[in-house]
Enzyme design. Sequence first.
Site, PDB file in Angstrom:
ATOM      1  N   HIS A 119       0.653  -1.299   0.016  1.00 14.71           N
ATOM      2  CA  HIS A 119      -0.024   0.010  -0.017  1.00 14.71           C
ATOM      3  C   HIS A 119       0.630   1.103  -0.042  1.00 14.71           C
ATOM      4  CE1 HIS A 119       0.917   0.512   4.237  1.00 14.71           C
ATOM      5  NE2 HIS A 119       0.878  -0.594   4.385  1.00 14.71           N
ATOM      6  N   ASP A 120       0.291   2.174  -0.608  1.00 14.73           N
ATOM      7  CA  ASP A 120       0.949   3.702  -0.691  1.00 14.73           C
ATOM      8  C   ASP A 120       2.431   3.786  -1.132  1.00 14.73           C
ATOM      9  OD1 ASP A 120      -1.454   4.977   0.872  1.00 14.73           O
ATOM     10  OD2 ASP A 120      -0.730   3.337   2.545  1.00 14.73           O
ATOM     11  N   GLY A 137       5.075  -1.023   2.465  1.00 16.01           N
ATOM     12  CA  GLY A 137       4.172   0.124   2.279  1.00 16.01           C
ATOM     13  C   GLY A 137       5.058   1.570   2.254  1.00 16.01           C
TER      14      GLY A 137
END
Length: 260
Positions: A119-120, A137
């Site tokens: 994520h991200d 992440g």
Amino acid sequence: MIHQTAIIDKNAKIGNNVEIGPYCVIGSEVQISDNNKLYSHINISGNTKIGESNTFYPFCSIGNNPQDLKYNGEKTELVIGKNNKIREYVTIHPGTVGGGGKTIIGDNCLFMISSHIAHDCIIGNNVILANNVPIGGHAEISDHVVIGGNSAVQQFTRIGKMAMIGGMTGVLNDVIPYGLSIGNRNHLQGLNLIGLRRKNISNKDILELSEAYKEIFKTDKLSENLSNLDESFQNNKLVKDVVNFINKDKKRPICSPFSK
């Protein structure tokens, strides 16, 4: 172009000339642009936007919930560019609210078998992840980076453009542009000279970068070394890239020859 066993939500948006093979599952918020090819047994879900002419190989999983215990079903996003090759068992997750809400993949990348983008993350263009490479992440991987097989990149780490990470390296520290980093816990081995030459960078620029590299990393006092850097290097774009990368706000230490 769509196999009869594929399951595609009626609200999904599918472009022209998209090939969707057997047993693929496409979620309601997915947008797939023209000329993509999905071989078989592929799951694409979540708020996922996919550019043109990507190729997805069997058993990759794109857009499922991030592996973050703080994630509570918020609507976040995954954006994938064009001309990427996403091989078997690759997983790519959308962003989280705490990380800006978006994972971004550039163009012309190759993600080999079982690589993972958390994520991200922000992944640039022409990036190569070899087999079994997880990217934690919030990591930022710049253009033309190559990461060798079975390496792992810790969350919040930055890897500068045209850097190369050797196989089986644990990347805990930020890697400068054009750097070559290896080790169980990564240290800076030198510059990615082979990569620079392959990009037809002039010998003059490479030599100046090499001299600046020696000055920047002559001791473990990076700030002091940068302040004493000869002004004659300041007109070299490659050196500027390295200096700007080091000076940028960061969450991880800079990888150096002194890293342990």
